[in-house]
Write a protein that holds these residues in place. Sequence first.
Motif, PDB file in Angstrom:
ATOM      1  N   LEU A  63     -72.638   2.773  -3.159  1.00  0.00           N
ATOM      2  CA  LEU A  63     -71.216   2.519  -2.935  1.00  0.00           C
ATOM      3  C   LEU A  63     -70.627   1.720  -4.098  1.00  0.00           C
ATOM      4  O   LEU A  63     -69.514   1.961  -4.547  1.00  0.00           O
ATOM      5  CB  LEU A  63     -71.018   1.773  -1.623  1.00  0.00           C
ATOM      6  N   TYR A  64     -71.433   0.759  -4.597  1.00  0.00           N
ATOM      7  CA  TYR A  64     -70.958   0.002  -5.768  1.00  0.00           C
ATOM      8  C   TYR A  64     -70.772   0.943  -6.955  1.00  0.00           C
ATOM      9  O   TYR A  64     -69.818   0.810  -7.725  1.00  0.00           O
ATOM     10  CB  TYR A  64     -71.965  -1.094  -6.141  1.00  0.00           C
ATOM     11  N   PHE A 107     -67.480   2.693  -6.469  1.00  0.00           N
ATOM     12  CA  PHE A 107     -66.292   1.882  -6.728  1.00  0.00           C
ATOM     13  C   PHE A 107     -66.168   1.511  -8.196  1.00  0.00           C
ATOM     14  O   PHE A 107     -65.061   1.398  -8.717  1.00  0.00           O
ATOM     15  CB  PHE A 107     -66.293   0.627  -5.862  1.00  0.00           C
ATOM     16  N   VAL A 116     -58.971   9.405 -10.299  1.00  0.00           N
ATOM     17  CA  VAL A 116     -58.877   8.301  -9.345  1.00  0.00           C
ATOM     18  C   VAL A 116     -58.291   8.787  -8.027  1.00  0.00           C
ATOM     19  O   VAL A 116     -58.814   8.538  -6.954  1.00  0.00           O
ATOM     20  CB  VAL A 116     -58.033   7.149  -9.934  1.00  0.00           C
ATOM     21  N   GLY A 117     -57.159   9.507  -8.108  1.00  0.00           N
ATOM     22  CA  GLY A 117     -56.478   9.905  -6.883  1.00  0.00           C
ATOM     23  C   GLY A 117     -57.195  10.999  -6.124  1.00  0.00           C
ATOM     24  O   GLY A 117     -57.088  11.079  -4.912  1.00  0.00           O
ATOM     25  N   LEU A 142     -62.372  10.569  -7.090  1.00  0.00           N
ATOM     26  CA  LEU A 142     -62.999   9.323  -6.655  1.00  0.00           C
ATOM     27  C   LEU A 142     -62.858   9.139  -5.150  1.00  0.00           C
ATOM     28  O   LEU A 142     -63.811   8.740  -4.465  1.00  0.00           O
ATOM     29  CB  LEU A 142     -62.364   8.143  -7.405  1.00  0.00           C
ATOM     30  N   VAL A 143     -61.670   9.456  -4.608  1.00  0.00           N
ATOM     31  CA  VAL A 143     -61.465   9.323  -3.162  1.00  0.00           C
ATOM     32  C   VAL A 143     -62.414  10.247  -2.407  1.00  0.00           C
ATOM     33  O   VAL A 143     -63.012   9.854  -1.401  1.00  0.00           O
ATOM     34  CB  VAL A 143     -59.994   9.602  -2.812  1.00  0.00           C
ATOM     35  N   LEU A 203     -65.902   8.725  -2.522  1.00  0.00           N
ATOM     36  CA  LEU A 203     -66.018   7.592  -1.604  1.00  0.00           C
ATOM     37  C   LEU A 203     -66.089   8.073  -0.160  1.00  0.00           C
ATOM     38  O   LEU A 203     -66.864   7.555   0.637  1.00  0.00           O
ATOM     39  CB  LEU A 203     -64.834   6.650  -1.786  1.00  0.00           C
ATOM     40  N   PHE A 204     -65.281   9.085   0.168  1.00  0.00           N
ATOM     41  CA  PHE A 204     -65.317   9.652   1.515  1.00  0.00           C
ATOM     42  C   PHE A 204     -66.713  10.172   1.808  1.00  0.00           C
ATOM     43  O   PHE A 204     -67.265   9.934   2.877  1.00  0.00           O
ATOM     44  CB  PHE A 204     -64.312  10.812   1.624  1.00  0.00           C
ATOM     45  N   MET A 262     -69.039   7.261   2.395  1.00  0.00           N
ATOM     46  CA  MET A 262     -68.762   6.527   3.629  1.00  0.00           C
ATOM     47  C   MET A 262     -69.123   7.340   4.867  1.00  0.00           C
ATOM     48  O   MET A 262     -69.599   6.796   5.847  1.00  0.00           O
ATOM     49  CB  MET A 262     -67.282   6.180   3.694  1.00  0.00           C
ATOM     50  N   THR A 287     -73.341   7.450   4.914  1.00  0.00           N
ATOM     51  CA  THR A 287     -74.215   6.277   5.065  1.00  0.00           C
ATOM     52  C   THR A 287     -74.279   5.770   6.483  1.00  0.00           C
ATOM     53  O   THR A 287     -75.351   5.659   7.054  1.00  0.00           O
ATOM     54  CB  THR A 287     -73.773   5.107   4.170  1.00  0.00           C
ATOM     55  N   LYS A 288     -73.143   5.445   7.087  1.00  0.00           N
ATOM     56  CA  LYS A 288     -73.230   4.751   8.370  1.00  0.00           C
ATOM     57  C   LYS A 288     -73.324   5.699   9.545  1.00  0.00           C
ATOM     58  O   LYS A 288     -73.791   5.313  10.593  1.00  0.00           O
ATOM     59  CB  LYS A 288     -72.023   3.820   8.515  1.00  0.00           C
TER      60      LYS A 288
END
Lengths: 348, 165
Positions: B29-30, B33, B63-64, B67-68, B71-72, B75, B78-79
Amino acid sequence: MEAFQNLGFWGTLLVTVVLSALPLVFILLYALVTIYLEMKVAAHVQDRLAYMRTGWHGVLQPIADFIKLLQKEDIISSAADRKLFILAPYIVFMGTYGAYAAIPFSSIFIGSNIDLGAFFIVAASSLVVVGILMAGWASNNKWSIFGAVRSAAQMVSYEIPTALAILVGVMITGSLNLQEVTKFQAGGIQDWVIFGGPLPLLQKILITPFTVITFLILFVASLAEVNRTPFDLPEAESELVQGFFTEYSGMRWALFYVAEYANMFLVSAVVVSFFLGGWGSPFGSALSGPIWGLFWFILKGMVLIFLQIWLRWTLPRLRVDQLMYTSWKVLTPFLFVCIICIGLILVL
Amino acid sequence: MDLYTIAFYLFAFITLGSASIVVFSKNILYSGFSLLFTFFGVAGLYVLLMADFIAITQLMIYVGGILVLVLFGIMLTTKVINVDMRSGTFQTLPAVLVVAALAGTLIGIFWTTDWRISPEAAGFEKTASKIGEMLLSSYLLPFEVASVVLLVALVGAAMIARREK
């Protein structure tokens, strides 16, 4: 910046720093006013009075709130991802503040008169999405994660109608530079793009219905971009406490809050620049000039802000599926029709 | 040292620093980001090269959009599935070979190209209208092909997402 050449290294540095801090002063003053306005409008919509004891009709309340926030303890929950938790508010604010560089406040004040101003504003706001995801994840809280994911999905979806509506403005004005866009509409209220711009009469009559629809769509989409009601699912108090900033308090929370209000003015500024004549006076050359320009720009922006607040206390919140339906099946197809028709009329 | 040079080293530092976090961080995750800062730094370098359109497109797309999405992806995996997403070191030998070949190529290009070092060499001019004209005249075919490819990807994504019904 052209007026400040040949200052040497330190002079240039000083002028750059001072000029880049000017919008910050504006944002802080504007946030104080708007927070007060929000509370008062909310209260009067609901037939109450709101603050009455701090100063005349409570005008000192935002300052009191600010002093309270400064004194608050800085709480970071022990299960949070500390580094990302600290970083997130800055990323959100950086995205918003970066976009202010291309906002034409007046004919002489614009942070950076770049050729691609509108494109830059759309791009810089995308940093906000990453900051919100970061905040939601770092809080290590289910409400925050839900809020962050909802927010990201919403902002990414509504970027499409926003960008398409801006494209309509670009098609009519023929420029991405917001100063040029404003100058295009300089002739007064009848030359604003919402009323078809300074085109020949026949074209103007044909194009006006489409520009009005585009203006409404851009306004609706910009409400969703800044997570305002009826699109405030990311921070729906009744379901998610405060969404992605549930765990934040004190000055870190304030940074999110100020960024949100700054974002409200940012989207209003884009709408004003493209459809409502920017800093141009509604009376043509009367009451125009750099200072009057600033006045008109802020006045028009604040009218839209008032509309946003008014809507917040009038409309209920949409469901998630209704939200996506609105973006993909209503706003976007309508905009495609508008783009094609406006393109055809412009070629006439 | 003028402001231009300082800005260059600042952006270069941001790019390289965050890129090294992307590569060396154990927490994926780091890595995700810090890609934000890498993209941001590269966009800054584009600005210093007077390529404003490319710089803003870099922010907008990477970025828009990308990257989103990244990250999705992290996220949601992982959990939800309780998989511990950590990046380790595998396949050392092939990796070294590929990296060596890539680095060799890049260094070769770096040494053999005739660089225009001075920022005044190119000069600042409005790029957007020129890029637009080129895309709709000399490069119309690649432009249209790219849009068809994107459309195919879009339809394909919708197909995969709807397969259950």
